[in-house]
Design an enzyme around this catalytic site. Structure first.
Site, PDB file in Angstrom:
ATOM      1  N   SER A 140     -10.946  -4.000 -10.423  1.00  0.00           N
ATOM      2  CA  SER A 140     -11.044  -5.046 -11.435  1.00  0.00           C
ATOM      3  C   SER A 140      -9.764  -5.852 -11.611  1.00  0.00           C
ATOM      4  CB  SER A 140     -11.463  -4.439 -12.770  1.00  0.00           C
ATOM      5  OG  SER A 140     -10.551  -3.444 -13.154  1.00  0.00           O
TER       6      SER A 140
ATOM      7  N   GLY B 292      -7.088   4.273  -0.696  1.00  0.00           N
ATOM      8  CA  GLY B 292      -7.281   4.149  -2.128  1.00  0.00           C
ATOM      9  C   GLY B 292      -8.715   3.736  -2.394  1.00  0.00           C
TER      10      GLY B 292
ATOM     11  N   THR C  64     -10.633   0.160 -11.859  1.00  0.00           N
ATOM     12  CA  THR C  64      -9.299   0.483 -11.399  1.00  0.00           C
ATOM     13  C   THR C  64      -8.657  -0.713 -10.730  1.00  0.00           C
ATOM     14  OG1 THR C  64      -8.042   2.192 -10.263  1.00  0.00           O
ATOM     15  CG2 THR C  64      -9.866   1.237  -9.051  1.00  0.00           C
TER      16      THR C  64
ATOM     17  N   LYS D 152      -5.934   7.941  -7.455  1.00  0.00           N
ATOM     18  CA  LYS D 152      -6.997   7.316  -6.669  1.00  0.00           C
ATOM     19  C   LYS D 152      -6.527   6.991  -5.263  1.00  0.00           C
ATOM     20  CE  LYS D 152      -8.251   5.426 -11.067  1.00  0.00           C
ATOM     21  NZ  LYS D 152      -8.146   4.254 -11.911  1.00  0.00           N
TER      22      LYS D 152
END
Length: 178
Positions: free
Chosen positions: A130, A51, A7, A39
């Site tokens: 990522s 988050g 994510t 998220k």
């Protein structure tokens, strides 16, 4: 700090407004399983937003623990983060959890990791996952060279990350604290 391939979460405080957002993609290995997951979670009656990146079940467990710490320490965001990080490092069960948290309020932005890290960036921008470095770079430039507000900066930065990172999509969810 370990970056998770799952994510992109970006949060920042800009001109007195806090915003945090994340993409909606959920992957399992190299397969996209979901496109519009949220998220981002509000805590403490919307005064704090969290988050997560990493394994979802692990992240939910950590967010619940963090919320318990916030209650225990009367909403003191930094103290609760330090206590969670200590537990995360020392507890046999918790230390196996693979996730990171980005936490933001109107005044403070933190990254909390399972390595015991509680990081408060000088520029009040937090980024995990990522695609985080792509979103972070975009946010830094937008803050310097645009008149966008906090929510718009988060949106545009996450869109930029979605164009570069294969683990990030453009189904973006953003929460704001004004």
């Amino acid at each position: 700090m370990e970056q998770f391939k799952s994510t992109t979460i970006l949060g920042l405080i800009h001109n007195g407004v806090a915003a945090i957002g994340g993409d909606g993609q959920v992957t399992l290995g190299n397969t996209v399983m979901k496109h519009n997951a949220s998220k981002i979670r509000k805590m403490m009656d919307g005064k704090i937003i969290c988050g997560f990146a990493g394994a979802s079940a692990d992240a939910f467990t950590l967010m619940e623990r963090y919320e318990d710490k916030l209650q225990q320490y009367r909403g003191h965001i930094f103290r609760a983060a330090v206590e969670l990080a200590k537990d995360w490092r020392t507890d046999k069960y918790l230390r196996r959890l693979e996730a990171m948290l980005a936490v933001i309020s109107k005044d403070i932005a933190l990254v909390i990791s399972g390595n015991g890290d509680v990081i408060e960036p000088d520029d009040k921008i937090v980024a995990i996952g990522s695609g985080s470095m792509y979103a972070l770079a975009a946010a830094k430039m937008l803050i310097k060279h645009s008149q966008l507000n906090a929510k718009e900066i988060v949106m545009e930065s996450l869109k930029t990350a979605s164009e570069i990172c294969i683990y990030t999509n453009d189904k973006i969810n953003i929460e704001v604290i004004e």
